[in-house]
Write a protein that holds these residues in place. Structure first.
Motif, PDB file in Angstrom:
ATOM      1  N   UNK A 168       0.813  -1.212   0.000  1.00 45.03           N
ATOM      2  CA  UNK A 168       0.000   0.000   0.000  1.00 45.03           C
ATOM      3  C   UNK A 168       0.848   1.264   0.000  1.00 45.03           C
ATOM      4  N   UNK A 169       2.007   1.228   0.634  1.00 42.05           N
ATOM      5  CA  UNK A 169       2.864   2.415   0.653  1.00 42.05           C
ATOM      6  C   UNK A 169       3.344   2.763  -0.742  1.00 42.05           C
ATOM      7  N   UNK A 170       3.965   1.810  -1.412  1.00 36.36           N
ATOM      8  CA  UNK A 170       4.540   2.104  -2.716  1.00 36.36           C
ATOM      9  C   UNK A 170       3.465   2.328  -3.778  1.00 36.36           C
ATOM     10  N   UNK A 171       2.318   1.683  -3.615  1.00 36.16           N
ATOM     11  CA  UNK A 171       1.210   1.943  -4.519  1.00 36.16           C
ATOM     12  C   UNK A 171       0.784   3.404  -4.430  1.00 36.16           C
ATOM     13  N   UNK A 172       0.739   3.929  -3.200  1.00 34.70           N
ATOM     14  CA  UNK A 172       0.352   5.309  -3.006  1.00 34.70           C
ATOM     15  C   UNK A 172       1.466   6.292  -3.355  1.00 34.70           C
ATOM     16  N   UNK A 173       2.706   5.886  -3.146  1.00 30.95           N
ATOM     17  CA  UNK A 173       3.811   6.810  -3.358  1.00 30.95           C
ATOM     18  C   UNK A 173       4.242   6.925  -4.813  1.00 30.95           C
ATOM     19  N   UNK A 174       3.925   5.942  -5.640  1.00 35.93           N
ATOM     20  CA  UNK A 174       4.264   6.076  -7.050  1.00 35.93           C
ATOM     21  C   UNK A 174       3.496   7.249  -7.626  1.00 35.93           C
ATOM     22  N   UNK A 175       4.197   8.140  -8.262  1.00 43.49           N
ATOM     23  CA  UNK A 175       3.600   9.414  -8.671  1.00 43.49           C
ATOM     24  C   UNK A 175       2.440   9.232  -9.649  1.00 43.49           C
ATOM     25  N   UNK A 176       2.420   8.116 -10.367  1.00 40.88           N
ATOM     26  CA  UNK A 176       1.332   7.876 -11.308  1.00 40.88           C
ATOM     27  C   UNK A 176       0.090   7.298 -10.672  1.00 40.88           C
ATOM     28  N   UNK A 177       0.179   6.857  -9.430  1.00 38.68           N
ATOM     29  CA  UNK A 177      -0.972   6.225  -8.767  1.00 38.68           C
ATOM     30  C   UNK A 177      -1.886   7.295  -8.192  1.00 38.68           C
ATOM     31  N   UNK A 178      -2.586   7.983  -9.056  1.00 39.90           N
ATOM     32  CA  UNK A 178      -3.491   9.043  -8.640  1.00 39.90           C
ATOM     33  C   UNK A 178      -4.766   8.960  -9.478  1.00 39.90           C
ATOM     34  N   UNK A 179      -5.881   9.344  -8.866  1.00 37.78           N
ATOM     35  CA  UNK A 179      -7.130   9.383  -9.610  1.00 37.78           C
ATOM     36  C   UNK A 179      -7.824   8.029  -9.685  1.00 37.78           C
ATOM     37  N   UNK A 180      -8.955   8.034 -10.333  1.00 30.39           N
ATOM     38  CA  UNK A 180      -9.802   6.842 -10.398  1.00 30.39           C
ATOM     39  C   UNK A 180      -9.123   5.676 -11.103  1.00 30.39           C
ATOM     40  N   UNK A 181      -8.191   5.967 -11.995  1.00 31.16           N
ATOM     41  CA  UNK A 181      -7.548   4.909 -12.753  1.00 31.16           C
ATOM     42  C   UNK A 181      -6.773   3.923 -11.918  1.00 31.16           C
ATOM     43  N   UNK A 182      -6.333   4.342 -10.735  1.00 25.56           N
ATOM     44  CA  UNK A 182      -5.541   3.437  -9.909  1.00 25.56           C
ATOM     45  C   UNK A 182      -6.351   2.240  -9.434  1.00 25.56           C
ATOM     46  N   UNK A 183      -7.669   2.437  -9.195  1.00 32.82           N
ATOM     47  CA  UNK A 183      -8.491   1.326  -8.709  1.00 32.82           C
ATOM     48  C   UNK A 183      -8.743   0.313  -9.822  1.00 32.82           C
ATOM     49  N   UNK A 184      -8.984   0.793 -11.024  1.00 28.97           N
ATOM     50  CA  UNK A 184      -9.179  -0.130 -12.140  1.00 28.97           C
ATOM     51  C   UNK A 184      -7.890  -0.890 -12.435  1.00 28.97           C
TER      52      UNK A 184
END
Length: 289
Positions: A166-182
């Protein structure tokens, strides 16, 4: 996972890095966890090595504690694939993992040569079949393989799996917005384990700060700014989760058992929130908000 079977919750070694595996088993049992992850190979020169090779005294003690408590070992770690010849290292790790009953070995991609990294991971996956252990590639926000999409592509091509932190998923700069859940849902079939922690919503501004946070300054699940219930709800119901939440300061304040119990309480709260979120979505007609 069969219906109505409770979700398994584990305690990762990084949460109590200086706690030897036999003691980690006992602490995990007292805190209410089902399994642990074990670091069978140190990551940094300053880490205390734990000799868990077949025949070692520490392995015997760990297995005895496991038998007494019912705690199992699900995953072992950690190998940074840097492009060098590390086959001897991963074979020794797999020997220890097999003895402990583990089924996955966590690795990260530090090799900037993507073709060579794929070849390494493919060979590692082939070796793992002899031990019943599958490599799980973890995207780490400050390494060359930093995104979930990168890790999933390489792992799929190599025939192995990925672990979501969960940390690195959130910290990766591209993991933002609705697209991250899909994106999470798209790769759920190759995710055998979710690692939970929390942290401030704002991303550290330097690599050094990212490393410090990752190794020693994470927050209790549910007590930070990550959308953890959404992360859990985006992956299969019942997927095993592990608390990977190091905090040198709070271990010193609460003690090993106190910290483990705090983490278990946090994980349970996040899982309850995720279950509520799923139920609400099930009641919402498709196409409505």
């Amino acid at each position: 996972m069969t219906p109505n079977q409770p979700r398994l919750v584990g305690l990762a070694q990084l949460s109590l890095l200086t706690t030897a595996p036999p003691n980690l088993v006992g602490i995990a049992a007292q805190a209410g966890f089902d399994f642990i992850g074990v670091r069978v190979r140190p990551v940094t020169p300053s880490e205390r090595p734990y000799n868990l090779q077949p025949g070692s005294q520490m392995l015997k003690e760990t297995l005895a504690r496991m038998q007494d408590t019912g705690i199992t070992v699900r995953d072992i770690e950690f190998l940074l694939l840097d492009g060098s010849d590390q086959r001897d290292a991963w074979l020794r790790m797999m020997e220890a993992g097999q003895a402990l009953g583990a089924n996955s070995l966590t690795v990260a991609g530090a090799d900037p040569d993507s073709a060579r990294l794929l070849n390494t991971l493919t060979n590692m996956t082939e070796d793992g079949r002899n031990f019943g252990i599958t490599p799980t590639l973890e995207a780490i926000s400050y390494q060359p393989v930093a995104s979930l999409a990168q890790a999933a592509k390489i792992a799929s091509d190599a025939g192995c799996q990925i672990v979501v932190d969960a940390l690195h998923f959130n910290r990766f700069i591209g993991a933002r917005g609705a697209g991250q859940w899909s994106e999470l849902r798209a790769h759920a079939d190759i995710v055998p384990l979710l690692q939970l922690c929390d942290g401030p919503a704002g991303r550290p501004t330097s690599r050094e700060a990212l490393v410090l946070e990752s190794r020693s300054e994470r927050e209790v699940p549910g007590e930070g700014g990550f959308e953890l219930a959404e992360v859990v709800a985006s992956l299969p119901d019942g997927l095993p989760v592990s608390a990977e939440t190091p905090s040198d300061r709070r271990v010193a304040e609460l003690g090993e058992l106190g910290w483990a119990r705090r983490l278990k309480s946090g994980v349970d709260a996040v899982l309850a929130d995720a279950d509520t979120l799923r139920k609400l979505r099930a009641l919402t007609p498709a196409g409505t908000k």
